[in-house]
Structures are given as C-alpha cells and as structure tokens.
Write an enzyme that holds these catalytic residues in place. Structure first.
Site, PDB file in Angstrom:
ATOM      1  N   SER A 143       0.844  -1.198   0.000  1.00  0.00           N
ATOM      2  CA  SER A 143       0.000   0.000   0.000  1.00  0.00           C
ATOM      3  C   SER A 143       0.875   1.242   0.000  1.00  0.00           C
ATOM      4  CB  SER A 143      -0.940  -0.029   1.197  1.00  0.00           C
ATOM      5  OG  SER A 143      -1.910  -1.030   1.015  1.00  0.00           O
ATOM      6  N   TYR A 188       6.307  -1.646  13.756  1.00  0.00           N
ATOM      7  CA  TYR A 188       7.754  -1.394  13.713  1.00  0.00           C
ATOM      8  C   TYR A 188       8.427  -2.747  13.494  1.00  0.00           C
ATOM      9  CZ  TYR A 188       6.450   3.077  15.947  1.00  0.00           C
ATOM     10  OH  TYR A 188       5.872   4.289  16.250  1.00  0.00           O
TER      11      TYR A 188
END
Ligand code: FAD
Ligand code: NAG
Ligand code: NAG
Ligand code: NAG
Ligand code: NAG
Length: 530
Positions: A111, A474
């Site tokens: 994306s 993360y």
C-alpha cells in the site's frame, strides 16, 4: 526398514523433481495468464465487475516509483519481482491472485511501502507485487462521521481530504503522511490523538477484503473472527484488504502545539525520567511524546530530548494544566501555538507554514537512506541513570533516534483480547529505537545494526518481559522469521507472541480457516492452525 529407505528415496526423488521442474513463470507468461483471466472467465467471478480496457499498468522493478532502496534490508537477498501489477480495479487484484496461485508464485501486497523490513516488496521466492497505488479513493460521510478509504491511500491523502471537508474532524492514526493505510491500519496505528481516540485499528467499523479465491467479503460476510484479525493482526497473512471503513474523530477547531528542547545532562535525564510517569497519566486531550536524538555542533556530537506536544484545546486551558501536572517543563504561553488539527500534522512533521499539499506527496520519507528499528513497551519507569547511559551510546552514532510515545487513556480502556493488538493496560509508553546510515554497504550496515542490537540488549532489564513486547508496525525480523511454507506454529510463537501475546493462537485459527494452504505468506506471516 527397506520400506522406509524406499520411501525416503522416493521423497528425495520427488523433492529433486519438484526442484528441477519448477522454474518460475516469465513476465510474459504471467501477463498472458492475466489477460486470459480477464477476458474468458476461467475463474468465475461471483460479483459483477465492469472491465475497462487497458486499465492495468505493468512496470519493471527499475521503473517503479514505489519501492525505493530506502527500506532495503541488505541482508535480505530478495529476488526481483516477476511483475509489479498496479491494478485499477478490484477485479484486477483478483486476476493477480488467481494467476499467482495457478503459476505457483507468491504475492506481496503493497500500500504505502513503508514496511520496516520491506516485506511488501521483497521476497526470497518467485513473486509479484500488487501495488495498490491506483486504488486510493476516499469517501467521507459527515452524517455518520465515517470514511471509506481504499487501501492504497496514504495517511496524508486521508488527512488532507478530511481537513478539506470539515474543520472539526480528524482520524486517529500515524504522523508520517506517506504511510499507507493498507499496512498501517492493520498493524495498529499510533498517532497524536490516540490517547483520546485509540489506535487506528480501534476505529475500523467495516472492511472490504479479498480472499485467496478472489471473493470479496465485508464485515458481515467475513464473520467477526476475520474482522477481528484484520484490526491489528497484519492483513498480509490473510488476503488483501481493499478498503477500510473507519470512524472519524471529533477535534476542536483550535488545538495547541509546542516543543520543548533540552540538551543532554542531568536535567534532561531528570525530565525524561519524570515524563515516564506523567505522560501516560495526563488528561486524554494531552499528548506529549519525547524524541531523543543527536545533532552535530561544530564537529561535536550533542544529544538532546525534544518534548513534542499536541493538546486538543486552547492555550488558556493548557498552561494551567501543565503547571499543575508537569511544572518541571516550565511551559510558558509564548512557547505555544494555536492552530487547526491539520496544521498540527504539519507541525509534527516539522513542516509548519508549508503548503498543506505536501501531505499529498507519497515519496516523503527519510533523507537518510538506510535504517534499522526496534521497539519496546515500558511498564515501570526506567531508572534515571539509564538515560545517561543512552546518551553515552548515542554519542557513538551520527543519527540514532529514540521516540517515546505515551500510552494510557483510550488505548488502555480496550481489553487485551478485543483486537489482536495486546499492549494495553499496564503499559506506560512505547519506545521506538532507530539508527540510520547513508552508505549502502554490508560492512556499514552490520556496524550500525550491531550497535542497535547492543542498545536493545542493554534495555532488556527495564522493559516488558515474558514475552518482551514488540509493535507490529515497527517490524523487526531479528525477533524471528518463518522458515518456508511449513513453519510450525510453535516456531512462529517466538516472534508471534511478542507482537500479539495470547492473541497469536486465535490469529493462527483464523488463518487456518481463511487460507489453509498458506498461500499468503511472508517471513513473519501467521502460520495456519487447525
Ligand atoms: C517514515 C515512517 C513513519 C512512520 N510513522 C508511524 C507512526 O507515526 N505511527 C505508526 O503506528 N507507525 C508508523 N510507521 C510504521 C507504519 O505504520 C508501518 O510501516 C505500516 O505497516 C506501513 O504501512 P504501509 O501500507 O505504508 O506499508 P506496506 O509496506 O505497503 O505494508 C506493510 C505490510 O502490510 C501488508 N499490506 C499492505 N497493504 C495491504 C493490504 N491492502 N492488504 C493486506 N496486506 C497489506 C504488506 O504486505 C506488508 O506486510 C512509520 C513508518 C515509516 C517508514
Ligand atoms: C530512489 O532512489 C534513487 C537513488 O537514490 C533516486 O534517484 C530516486 O529519485 C528515488 N526514487 C524515489 C521515488 O524516491
Ligand atoms: C451517510 O451516512 C448516512 C447515515 O448512515 C446514510 O444514511 C447515507 O446514505 C450516507 N451517505 C452516503 C453518501 O453514503
Ligand atoms: C547479516 O548476515 C550475517 C551472516 O549471516 C550476520 O552475521 C549479520 O549479523 C547479519 N546482519 C544483519 C544486519 O542482520
Ligand atoms: C509441507 O507440508 C505439506 C503437508 O504436510 C507437505 O505435503 C509438503 O510437501 C510440505 N512442503 C515442504 C516444502 O516441505
């Protein structure tokens, strides 16, 4: 015994045969499959989708504007993708999935392309990239205060559109405008209003999703288990999220921002130490995060801490609140600026005063090219002297960074099992560690990554334990990687329980139902459990 030897021989033979016979399809073969899948319906489409001629765009890896080397992990020896498909309709995503299955190649869905380990565009087995850049419409409905957002949109595009539509609405999600909603929302989503409105994933009310057969499901048809899994479990393990429906947040027309900077030394250590217990306990309207980083003064490295703040209200209410709760910071009215919420997004990106259209720039990323990141959750304040040791270690690097983001508030009011994101009540703040470098060499990378791992080891006594928590957005492959298609669930627990704690098992069961053959997989995807 003989039987065993025979069957062993047979297995070896089979493996050899499979190995030598499988050569990945060429780009032309893949394209040919795509065009056939489009025109005659080898795969029957249950939904009626109109095709537009020539709407597909294929690109060479070298021409692609999205995956740049910025997030390339040099140790990850990736193949080049056979093809980068940039679908212009949901129907073309379906063809890409079906052809990948037919031709035996993997799919990487991308994306915004901000994955910290590049899992949206790197793979060690033959693969294609489905780049959702052309599917990024945003539809805002102010009547029920929701928005449908296609996965390829970025946070910046979303924020810009919201701000153009309403002065009192916002969305609770991350700070960096070029992050994509596809990856971000399915991995949690920390931002400046999360203490009042929760994580991005907490605000999802519906989703459109495509499974391994190209079926399009929404919340009603996918069922609550899969809908649960997509909100924090990382959608890449299950299929392709086409769009999210999210609840917008109400914000005041005027918010207040300030930064307060403190050079290294005992008073900085004291302030950061104090912040640990204050930041997560403050009024939900108040978000104060701490950035610890380096700068060069002359040729001397200096460490500093920056308290970067958003308050959902005016200066007149902020000053007495700060004087009462955090007088050590010595905040004065002249240090504060009132602005709109969208300007606060610019402020947090160090771009105050620049045109808002900057938010539409999808390539806005780090200037330094390479980095390694890790994360932790802190449950008890870290002793003051630790910040002194961190300073010492920071002085060994040109561009180290630690971002401490306060939790509490709305995040803690959601139970640990309500969504896959489990780091709720009892967590004071999240630490993101990062180190950046500019030279694209293995030696250079190893030097910086060693430093990062050493800092992470040093911090271990002070952070969450058994398991030591980590934040999915993360992403960190040091936590463990899957070993191919048959990775056992037990093996994957090593990293899985650090991201999801007890929710990992339920994620495995959802995976077993929606993708039992483990077609959608990557180095840290959830193995199916039955
Ligand atoms: C500069 C920078 C700033 C950041 N700031 C923040 C922040 O403020 N707060 C925060 O919480 N995080 C932040 N992040 C982390 C960010 O949330 C994650 O990297 C997130 O996964 C990025 O989403 P993406 O769509 O851009 O990434 P991608 O690399 O495209 O995707 C990430 C993962 O999701 C999968 N995926 C992507 N789209 C889909 C889809 N439509 N369907 C199924 N799977 C999909 C990919 O295959 C990959 O596994 C930041 C990252 C960067 C690089
Ligand atoms: C990618 O990196 C190259 C080399 O550093 C640079 O020239 C190019 O502009 C970058 N592309 C994007 C889209 O950032
Ligand atoms: C907006 O939401 C309202 C309330 O749910 C609904 O009645 C209306 O049809 C929606 N508008 C659009 C354009 O979808
Ligand atoms: C890269 O791989 C080598 C050899 O396996 C290893 O020693 C080193 O730690 C790795 N570096 C990173 C950054 O993972
Ligand atoms: C994975 O496991 C399945 C089922 O047990 C087996 O059929 C297949 O050969 C295995 N694949 C590999 C690559 O080991």
């Amino acid at each position: 015994m003989r039987e065993l030897a025979l069957s062993l021989f047979f297995i070896l033979f089979l493996v050899k045969w499979v190995k030598s016979e499988f050569s990945p399809p060429t780009r032309e073969q893949f394209q040919s499959c795509l065009s056939k899948t489009q025109s005659n319906s080898i795969f029957k489409t249950p939904i009626n989708t109109k095709r537009t001629p020539d709407s597909r765009v294929y690109t060479d890896f070298s021409e692609s504007s999205s995956p740049n080397s910025t997030f390339f992990n040099l140790n990850f020896t990736s193949l080049k993708p056979i093809l980068i498909v940039k679908p212009k309709s949901e129907c073309e995503i379906k063809s890409s999935i079906l052809c990948s299955r037919k031709l035996g190649v993997q799919v990487r869905t991308m994306s915004g392309g901000h994955d910290y380990e590049g899992l949206s565009y790197l793979s060690q087995s033959p693969f294609i990239i489905i780049d959702l850049v052309n599917l990024r419409s945003i539809n805002i409905n102010l009547t029920d205060e929701t928005a449908w957002i296609q996965s390829g949109a970025t946070l910046g595009e979303l924020y810009y559109k919201i701000a153009k539509t309403s002065k009192i609405h916002a969305f609770a999600a991350g700070i960096c405008p070029s992050v994509g909603v596809g990856g971000h929302i399915s991995g949690g989503g920390f931002g400046t209003i999360m203490r009042k409105h929760g994580l991005a994933s907490d605000n999802v009310v519906d989703a459109r999703f495509m499974d391994i057969n190209g079926r399009i499901l929404d919340r009603k048809t996918m069922g609550e288990d899969l809908f649960w899994a997509l909100r924090g479990g990382g959608a890449a393990s299950f299929g392709v999220v086409l769009s999210w429906k999210v609840k917008l947040a109400r914000v005041p027309e005027k918010v207040t921002c300030f930064i307060s900077q403190h050079p290294m030394g005992s008073s900085m250590n004291k302030l950061v130490h104090r912040w640990q217990s204050i930041g997560p306990e403050l009024d939900e309207d108040l978000f104060i995060r701490v950035i610890i980083d380096n700068s060069l003064e002359g040729n001397q490295r200096k460490v500093k801490s920056t308290f970067q703040t958003l308050f959902l209200g005016g200066i007149d209410r902020l000053i007495p609140l700060m004087n009462q709760k955090f007088p050590e910071l010595g905040l004065r009215a002249q240090d504060c600026s009132e602005m709109s919420w969208i300007e606060s997004i610019m402020f947090f990106n160090w771009r105050s005063g620049q045109p808002l259209e900057i938010l539409l720039n999808r390539d806005l990323r780090f200037e330094d090219q390479y980095f390694k990141a890790k994360s932790d959750y802190v449950q008890k304040p870290v002793p003051e002297n630790v910040f002194g040791e961190v300073t010492k270690r920071f002085l060994e690097q040109d561009t180290p960074l630690m971002i401490l983001e306060p939790l509490g508030g709305k995040i803690s009011q959601v139970s640990e099992t309500e969504s896959p994101y489990p780091h709720r009540k009892g967590n004071l703040y999240n630490i993101q560690y990062m180190v950046k470098w500019k030279v694209n060499e293995v030696e250079e990378m190893n030097k910086h990554v060693r430093w990062m791992r050493s800092l992470y080891d040093y911090m271990s006594p002070y952070v969450s334990k058994s398991p030591r928590g980590a934040y999915l957005n993360y992403r960190d492959l040091d936590l463990g990687t899957n070993k191919g298609i048959n990775t056992s669930f037990e093996d994957a627990r090593k990293w899985g329980e650090r991201y999801y704690k007890g929710n990992f098992k339920r994620l495995g069961l959802v995976k077993g139902k929606i993708d039992p053959t483990n077609f959608f997989r990557n180095e840290q995807s959830i193995p199916p459990l039955f």
